[in-house]
Scaffold this motif. Structure first.
Motif, PDB file in Angstrom:
ATOM      1  N   PRO A   2       0.837  -1.206   0.000  1.00 10.01           N
ATOM      2  CA  PRO A   2       0.000   0.000   0.000  1.00 10.01           C
ATOM      3  C   PRO A   2       0.868   1.250   0.000  1.00 10.01           C
ATOM      4  CG  PRO A   2      -0.689  -1.521   1.722  1.00 10.01           C
ATOM      5  CD  PRO A   2       0.597  -2.036   1.166  1.00 10.01           C
ATOM      6  N   CYS A   3       0.386   2.274  -0.644  1.00  9.69           N
ATOM      7  CA  CYS A   3       1.139   3.521  -0.744  1.00  9.69           C
ATOM      8  C   CYS A   3       0.187   4.695  -0.576  1.00  9.69           C
ATOM      9  CB  CYS A   3       1.831   3.584  -2.101  1.00  9.69           C
ATOM     10  SG  CYS A   3       2.858   5.025  -2.314  1.00  9.69           S
ATOM     11  N   THR A   4       0.594   5.669   0.214  1.00  9.69           N
ATOM     12  CA  THR A   4      -0.154   6.899   0.378  1.00  9.69           C
ATOM     13  C   THR A   4       0.677   8.016  -0.221  1.00  9.69           C
ATOM     14  OG1 THR A   4      -1.085   6.102   2.450  1.00  9.69           O
ATOM     15  CG2 THR A   4      -1.200   8.449   2.056  1.00  9.69           C
ATOM     16  N   ALA A   5       0.124   8.756  -1.143  1.00  8.50           N
ATOM     17  CA  ALA A   5       0.875   9.842  -1.782  1.00  8.50           C
ATOM     18  C   ALA A   5       0.303  11.186  -1.350  1.00  8.50           C
ATOM     19  CB  ALA A   5       0.803   9.707  -3.301  1.00  8.50           C
ATOM     20  N   ASP A  24       5.251  -3.330   9.921  1.00 12.64           N
ATOM     21  CA  ASP A  24       5.516  -2.141  10.724  1.00 12.64           C
ATOM     22  C   ASP A  24       6.248  -1.038   9.989  1.00 12.64           C
ATOM     23  OD1 ASP A  24       5.573  -0.435  12.921  1.00 12.64           O
ATOM     24  OD2 ASP A  24       7.364  -1.343  13.738  1.00 12.64           O
ATOM     25  N   PRO A  25       7.404  -1.277   9.415  1.00 11.14           N
ATOM     26  CA  PRO A  25       8.121  -0.111   8.893  1.00 11.14           C
ATOM     27  C   PRO A  25       7.391   0.571   7.743  1.00 11.14           C
ATOM     28  CG  PRO A  25       9.467  -2.097   8.693  1.00 11.14           C
ATOM     29  CD  PRO A  25       8.124  -2.500   9.200  1.00 11.14           C
ATOM     30  N   GLY A  26       7.460   1.885   7.743  1.00  7.38           N
ATOM     31  CA  GLY A  26       6.979   2.665   6.617  1.00  7.38           C
ATOM     32  C   GLY A  26       8.182   3.268   5.923  1.00  7.38           C
ATOM     33  N   GLU A  27       8.105   3.423   4.625  1.00  6.80           N
ATOM     34  CA  GLU A  27       9.210   4.016   3.878  1.00  6.80           C
ATOM     35  C   GLU A  27       8.753   5.327   3.253  1.00  6.80           C
ATOM     36  OE1 GLU A  27      12.080   3.286   0.009  1.00  6.80           O
ATOM     37  OE2 GLU A  27      10.493   1.863   0.441  1.00  6.80           O
ATOM     38  N   ALA A  49       3.839  15.507   6.539  1.00  2.00           N
ATOM     39  CA  ALA A  49       2.545  14.865   6.252  1.00  2.00           C
ATOM     40  C   ALA A  49       2.687  13.347   6.276  1.00  2.00           C
ATOM     41  CB  ALA A  49       2.011  15.334   4.908  1.00  2.00           C
ATOM     42  N   CYS A  50       3.796  12.839   5.735  1.00  2.00           N
ATOM     43  CA  CYS A  50       4.029  11.389   5.783  1.00  2.00           C
ATOM     44  C   CYS A  50       4.205  10.918   7.230  1.00  2.00           C
ATOM     45  CB  CYS A  50       5.265  11.014   4.974  1.00  2.00           C
ATOM     46  SG  CYS A  50       4.990  10.967   3.195  1.00  2.00           S
ATOM     47  N   LEU A  51       4.932  11.670   8.028  1.00  2.00           N
ATOM     48  CA  LEU A  51       5.123  11.286   9.435  1.00  2.00           C
ATOM     49  C   LEU A  51       3.806  11.327  10.203  1.00  2.00           C
ATOM     50  CD1 LEU A  51       8.509  13.069  10.205  1.00  2.00           C
ATOM     51  CD2 LEU A  51       8.110  10.631   9.777  1.00  2.00           C
ATOM     52  N   ASP A  52       2.947  12.296   9.912  1.00  2.00           N
ATOM     53  CA  ASP A  52       1.622  12.336  10.537  1.00  2.00           C
ATOM     54  C   ASP A  52       0.829  11.078  10.185  1.00  2.00           C
ATOM     55  OD1 ASP A  52       2.126  14.788  11.693  1.00  2.00           O
ATOM     56  OD2 ASP A  52       1.044  15.932  10.154  1.00  2.00           O
ATOM     57  N   GLU A  53       0.910  10.669   8.921  1.00  2.00           N
ATOM     58  CA  GLU A  53       0.223   9.458   8.479  1.00  2.00           C
ATOM     59  C   GLU A  53       0.779   8.233   9.215  1.00  2.00           C
ATOM     60  OE1 GLU A  53      -2.567   7.349   5.999  1.00  2.00           O
ATOM     61  OE2 GLU A  53      -2.342   9.475   6.431  1.00  2.00           O
ATOM     62  N   CYS A  54       2.102   8.186   9.409  1.00  2.00           N
ATOM     63  CA  CYS A  54       2.712   7.079  10.145  1.00  2.00           C
ATOM     64  C   CYS A  54       2.185   7.017  11.577  1.00  2.00           C
ATOM     65  CB  CYS A  54       4.232   7.224  10.166  1.00  2.00           C
ATOM     66  SG  CYS A  54       5.019   6.908   8.585  1.00  2.00           S
ATOM     67  N   ARG A  55       2.050   8.173  12.197  1.00  2.00           N
ATOM     68  CA  ARG A  55       1.511   8.203  13.566  1.00  2.00           C
ATOM     69  C   ARG A  55       0.073   7.687  13.597  1.00  2.00           C
ATOM     70  NH1 ARG A  55       3.985  13.199  13.179  1.00  2.00           N
ATOM     71  NH2 ARG A  55       5.995  13.224  14.216  1.00  2.00           N
ATOM     72  N   LYS A  61       8.396   2.326  13.124  1.00  2.00           N
ATOM     73  CA  LYS A  61       9.642   2.410  12.368  1.00  2.00           C
ATOM     74  C   LYS A  61       9.374   3.065  11.021  1.00  2.00           C
ATOM     75  CE  LYS A  61      11.387  -1.823  14.413  1.00  2.00           C
ATOM     76  NZ  LYS A  61      11.783  -3.203  14.145  1.00  2.00           N
ATOM     77  N   ILE A  62      10.208   4.032  10.682  1.00  2.00           N
ATOM     78  CA  ILE A  62      10.087   4.736   9.416  1.00  2.00           C
ATOM     79  C   ILE A  62      11.494   4.880   8.851  1.00  2.00           C
ATOM     80  CG2 ILE A  62       9.330   6.862   8.291  1.00  2.00           C
ATOM     81  CD1 ILE A  62       7.890   7.021  11.344  1.00  2.00           C
ATOM     82  N   TRP A  63      11.642   4.652   7.582  1.00  2.00           N
ATOM     83  CA  TRP A  63      12.967   4.783   6.969  1.00  2.00           C
ATOM     84  C   TRP A  63      12.834   5.364   5.569  1.00  2.00           C
ATOM     85  CZ3 TRP A  63      14.343   1.575   2.761  1.00  2.00           C
ATOM     86  CH2 TRP A  63      13.461   0.546   2.487  1.00  2.00           C
ATOM     87  N   GLY A  64      13.936   5.784   5.037  1.00  2.00           N
ATOM     88  CA  GLY A  64      13.978   6.293   3.687  1.00  2.00           C
ATOM     89  C   GLY A  64      15.370   6.114   3.114  1.00  2.00           C
ATOM     90  N   CYS A  65      15.473   6.019   1.828  1.00  2.00           N
ATOM     91  CA  CYS A  65      16.753   5.917   1.148  1.00  2.00           C
ATOM     92  C   CYS A  65      16.992   7.203   0.390  1.00  2.00           C
ATOM     93  CB  CYS A  65      16.756   4.738   0.174  1.00  2.00           C
ATOM     94  SG  CYS A  65      17.016   3.171   0.958  1.00  2.00           S
ATOM     95  N   PRO A  66      17.907   8.018   0.862  1.00  2.42           N
ATOM     96  CA  PRO A  66      18.155   9.276   0.169  1.00  2.42           C
ATOM     97  C   PRO A  66      18.827   9.042  -1.186  1.00  2.42           C
ATOM     98  CG  PRO A  66      19.711   9.026   1.965  1.00  2.42           C
ATOM     99  CD  PRO A  66      18.757   7.870   2.032  1.00  2.42           C
ATOM    100  N   SER A  67      18.384   9.773  -2.152  1.00  7.39           N
ATOM    101  CA  SER A  67      19.021   9.780  -3.470  1.00  7.39           C
ATOM    102  C   SER A  67      18.672  11.096  -4.131  1.00  7.39           C
ATOM    103  CB  SER A  67      18.564   8.606  -4.317  1.00  7.39           C
ATOM    104  OG  SER A  67      17.208   8.717  -4.630  1.00  7.39           O
TER     105      SER A  67
END
Length: 70
Positions: A2-5, A24-27, A49-55, A61-67
Motif C-alpha cells: 500500500p502507498c499513500t501519496a 511495521d516499517p513505513g518508507e 505529512a508522511c510522518l503524521d500518516e505514520c503516527r 519504524k520509518i525509513w527512507g533511502c536518500p538519493s
C-alpha cells in the motif's frame, strides 16, 4: 505494498509518498520538489505529512533511502 501519496497542489510543485513495508516499517519515498521552488520548506511539509500518516497508522519504524535525481 500500500502507498499513500501526498501532492502539493495541482501544479505539481512537490510530492512525497509513504509506502507500507511488511507490518511495521513505513518508507518515505519519492520526495520531489520542483527546482524553482526549492528552499521554501515544501519538502519538509511533505515529509511532515508522511510522518503524521505514520503516527495515525501506529507505525513505530520509518525509513527512507536518500538519493538525488540527475
Amino acid at each position: 505494498m500500500p502507498c499513500t501519496a501526498f501532492c502539493w497542489s495541482a501544479s505539481r510543485r512537490a510530492c512525497c509518498a509513504l509506502a507500507l513495508v511488511w507490518e511495521d516499517p513505513g518508507e518515505i519515498c519519492s520526495l520531489a520538489v520542483r527546482d524553482d521552488l526549492r528552499r521554501r520548506g515544501l519538502g519538509r511539509r511533505m515529509v511532515a505529512a508522511c510522518l503524521d500518516e505514520c503516527r495515525e497508522l501506529h507505525l513505530k519504524k520509518i525509513w527512507g533511502c536518500p538519493s538525488q535525481a540527475e
